[in-house]
Write a protein that holds these residues in place. Sequence first.
Motif, mmCIF file in Angstrom:
data_model
loop_
_atom_site.group_PDB
_atom_site.id
_atom_site.type_symbol
_atom_site.label_atom_id
_atom_site.label_comp_id
_atom_site.label_asym_id
_atom_site.label_seq_id
_atom_site.Cartn_x
_atom_site.Cartn_y
_atom_site.Cartn_z
ATOM 1 N N ARG A 305 8.724 -22.892 82.453
ATOM 2 C CA ARG A 305 8.191 -22.408 81.122
ATOM 3 C C ARG A 305 6.763 -22.615 81.192
ATOM 4 N N ASP A 306 6.146 -23.373 81.987
ATOM 5 C CA ASP A 306 4.513 -23.298 81.951
ATOM 6 C C ASP A 306 4.099 -22.180 82.340
ATOM 7 N N TYR A 307 4.918 -21.721 83.493
ATOM 8 C CA TYR A 307 4.246 -20.155 84.174
ATOM 9 C C TYR A 307 4.429 -19.267 83.174
ATOM 10 N N LEU A 308 5.666 -19.050 82.592
ATOM 11 C CA LEU A 308 6.080 -18.048 81.827
ATOM 12 C C LEU A 308 4.819 -18.028 80.340
ATOM 13 N N VAL A 309 4.739 -19.346 79.955
ATOM 14 C CA VAL A 309 3.851 -19.371 78.736
ATOM 15 C C VAL A 309 2.245 -19.008 79.270
ATOM 16 N N SER A 310 1.894 -19.295 80.293
ATOM 17 C CA SER A 310 0.516 -18.908 80.835
ATOM 18 C C SER A 310 0.494 -17.479 80.841
ATOM 19 N N GLN A 311 1.378 -16.851 81.407
ATOM 20 C CA GLN A 311 1.458 -15.219 81.473
ATOM 21 C C GLN A 311 1.645 -14.623 80.039
ATOM 22 N N ILE A 312 2.433 -15.028 79.364
ATOM 23 C CA ILE A 312 1.985 -14.621 77.949
ATOM 24 C C ILE A 312 1.093 -14.745 77.316
ATOM 25 N N ARG A 313 0.441 -15.817 77.531
ATOM 26 C CA ARG A 313 -0.991 -16.087 76.834
ATOM 27 C C ARG A 313 -2.086 -15.184 77.466
ATOM 28 N N ALA A 314 -1.884 -14.954 78.817
ATOM 29 C CA ALA A 314 -2.860 -14.051 79.374
ATOM 30 C C ALA A 314 -2.887 -12.735 78.931
ATOM 31 N N ILE A 315 -1.683 -12.030 78.385
ATOM 32 C CA ILE A 315 -1.683 -10.864 77.618
ATOM 33 C C ILE A 315 -2.448 -10.867 76.621
ATOM 34 N N ARG A 316 -2.834 -11.734 75.879
ATOM 35 C CA ARG A 316 -3.582 -11.678 74.510
ATOM 36 C C ARG A 316 -5.264 -11.675 74.970
ATOM 37 N N SER A 317 -5.554 -11.883 76.205
ATOM 38 C CA SER A 317 -6.983 -11.564 76.669
ATOM 39 C C SER A 317 -7.298 -10.281 76.450
ATOM 40 N N PRO A 318 -8.734 -10.173 76.271
ATOM 41 C CA PRO A 318 -9.305 -8.806 75.866
ATOM 42 C C PRO A 318 -9.306 -7.917 77.063
ATOM 43 N N ASN A 319 -9.281 -6.744 76.950
ATOM 44 C CA ASN A 319 -9.162 -5.878 78.062
ATOM 45 C C ASN A 319 -8.252 -6.193 79.238
ATOM 46 N N THR A 358 3.923 -11.568 71.021
ATOM 47 C CA THR A 358 2.788 -11.237 71.638
ATOM 48 C C THR A 358 2.673 -9.682 72.094
ATOM 49 N N MET A 359 3.615 -9.022 72.431
ATOM 50 C CA MET A 359 3.768 -7.591 72.771
ATOM 51 C C MET A 359 3.693 -6.955 71.482
ATOM 52 N N ARG A 360 4.586 -7.238 70.306
ATOM 53 C CA ARG A 360 4.327 -6.500 69.146
ATOM 54 C C ARG A 360 2.641 -6.631 68.684
ATOM 55 N N TRP A 361 2.010 -7.767 68.686
ATOM 56 C CA TRP A 361 0.635 -7.553 68.372
ATOM 57 C C TRP A 361 -0.158 -6.816 69.526
ATOM 58 N N TYR A 362 0.294 -6.900 70.563
ATOM 59 C CA TYR A 362 -0.507 -5.963 71.575
ATOM 60 C C TYR A 362 -0.468 -4.443 71.555
ATOM 61 N N TYR A 363 0.916 -3.977 71.034
ATOM 62 C CA TYR A 363 0.783 -2.623 70.720
ATOM 63 C C TYR A 363 0.496 -2.042 69.376
ATOM 64 N N THR A 364 0.560 -3.135 68.394
ATOM 65 C CA THR A 364 0.000 -2.650 67.301
ATOM 66 C C THR A 364 -1.469 -2.647 67.115
ATOM 67 N N SER A 365 -2.028 -3.484 67.683
ATOM 68 C CA SER A 365 -3.767 -3.409 67.838
ATOM 69 C C SER A 365 -4.026 -2.261 68.740
ATOM 70 N N ASN A 366 -3.483 -1.708 69.919
ATOM 71 C CA ASN A 366 -4.111 -0.812 70.614
ATOM 72 C C ASN A 366 -3.625 0.571 69.905
ATOM 73 N N PHE A 367 -2.080 0.766 69.332
ATOM 74 C CA PHE A 367 -2.041 2.147 68.622
ATOM 75 C C PHE A 367 -2.847 2.026 67.496
ATOM 76 N N THR A 368 -3.353 1.130 66.877
ATOM 77 C CA THR A 368 -4.338 1.248 65.605
ATOM 78 C C THR A 368 -5.615 1.701 65.990
ATOM 79 N N ARG A 369 -6.335 1.302 67.004
ATOM 80 C CA ARG A 369 -7.064 1.507 67.665
ATOM 81 C C ARG A 369 -7.195 3.061 68.147
ATOM 82 N N TYR A 370 -6.066 3.500 68.620
ATOM 83 C CA TYR A 370 -5.951 4.990 69.276
ATOM 84 C C TYR A 370 -5.606 5.921 67.887
#
Length: 697
Positions: A305-319, A358-370
């Motif tokens: 659990r700790d490992y997967l949560v840390s990796q999902i949290r890392a996706i929200r890091s900028p760039n 997390t991935m919904r936020w990631y793709y939404t933000s990136n496609f919005t900028r695109y």
Amino acid sequence: MWRDRISGQATPSQNRNPSLPRRSSSQLSRAPGAGPGPGGPYNNRPGGGARTSSTPLLLSPNDSTASLPGTTPAPNGLGLRQASGGQRTRPAVVPDPLEVLNGIIGKEQPQKDLPQLLDEQYTRPDELVETIDFNGLSLEQFVNKSDPPPIRRSPSSDVNAQTIQQFEQERDKFEELHTSITGCDDVSRSVEMYLNDFSNELGAVSAEIETLQTRSTQLNAMLENRRNVERLLGPAVEEISISPKAVRTIADGPMDENWVRALNEIDARTAGIEAKASSSSGFKAIEDVRPLLVNVKDRAIERIRDYLVSQIRAIRSPNINVQIIQQQRLVKFKDLFSYLFKAHPKLAGEISQAYINTMRWYYTSNFTRYVQALDKVKVYPSDRNEVLGGDSHGSRGSSILQSGRAGSAAHDPFSLGRRIDVLRNGNQQALSSYLAEEDHSYHGIETPFRNFNVALVDNLSAEYSFLSEFFPPMTFHQISRMATDIFEQSFTIGSNLTKKLIENTTDSLGVLMCVRLNQHSAFELQRRKVPVADSYVNGINMQLWPRFQVIMDLHGESLKRVGSNTGRSAVSALSIAGGDDLKNSSAPHFLTQRFGQLMHGILVLSSDAGDDEPVSNSLARLRTEFDTLLAKLSRNGTDAKRRERFLFNNYSLILTIISVSCSKSTNFAGNADQSPGYPRQISSGAATAFGRDVEEL
């Protein structure tokens, strides 16, 4: 006093062998080693005296009875008394020294007190020593005199003297021989002692060997019993045991390949233990192991659990590059989620939902900028006069305004030109945000539409592939639903972009190109086996096809509107040079050039289309309106022959343009065969729409 001195050194004559010659008194005063005592050379002569003197020299009961007579001499030639380590004792049965001396000096003594030694009669030999004249001196004084008185000798004394002299000459040899014999005796005695000790030790070793042999037999029996027990209990113990290394790795080890192997081992052992516990053949050891196994299982779930949560949290890091995290940190350890989904389904569902959000936020933000970057791409502006029946002057004026707005870009809304390269180009990569912002050239509406959909298809395919690989315990419908939830807002962004591009445009060729690009995206998703974008593709088609029909209807209405106008102004507006030149000229009308170019573009874009598309119906309506317009224009001529020539020239121009388009469309169809996804049916209804009219003329 004289008798005491003599008694300590002399040896009774009765102990001598009668066969030996007598010795003189000078020979009796020699060193103790040469005297007739127990340690002298005469100690080895045969007779009863030699046997009795050797008895007290045995040091221990273990000494050999066959050893040489005499005591063991001390090292470096010491005497018997010094080697024995104590005071030498005189034998118990010996003659009286006084009687011996009286016998030497010739004085007879009665033999009433002489003991019988070993049942033998001891008598003094007559020829042993001659009578010595002491001249009234004592024995010590007589010995110390410088010139001893002459000794009267008998005739046999010469022989004895020679024997004594010869003995004196070889005395050293006899002494060395005696010393060697004594040393050999000592060595033999020590060897005997060593052999006795060795025999004793050998007996002890033999006893120990027997003990060890007995012990070895017992150990062999125990080992065989242990092997039999291990053969029976080994598999059962192996099934319910977990190695300490695996437990330490799960508890404190780093998350790597070894951790995954340890987790798989514990998972396999857990399944075996649970199966045995649920069966009737379970035993008590399983109940002892299960609490420990539960603790290890809880620790593994916690660390996953700790490992997967840390990796999902890392996706929200900028760039951050999501593909690196997905491939190197999640897919590489996909067994973690499989174990979590089996051991704790509720927690696995919560982590899956966290990943979706997390991935919904990631793709939404990136496609919005695109999309914001694509908005900076310059698109040809739309004008209401860009229809077939638009005013030529108005069209020129709008072209002037358009050139003022678009700079040096030359745009013909009825000509396909190089816009077809968007479909023919084999490059499947989307335009990056940086290049989109730096591009200052003008493009059709198909350019931003293509780039957005190519980026969407690529990201959707990559994400769907990751979901299928990382969430294998889930079903196909669950993974499809996850992908749909992740890209739901991205699909909305794409739909809004399409609506923005086509809602006010009259570019029928641009809209039809968007239709073909959307079909290509659908075929590409089918080839990649990604079914989650079907609703999006269908929604885009529902936006593009109605708009294309609306634009085609606008073209037909514009032709109808031009044909319905009567009077001099209308005819002058439709002439090539203005005025009444239409009555005197049979050249093709400029609307024919527009119509032919539009027809050319539609036929090229529809070369691989199916017969069920609404393109043929729209073209049929547009052809009807254009036939009506040409017939009306031909009636303005004064001569029937001139009217026929006018119609022939217009239709010939259209056929020329269509024939060129058909040859190009054939080449395009050949190129389209190299790119997957397009249907291979060619519609010929639109290409032959005007052939009948020419033949009728």
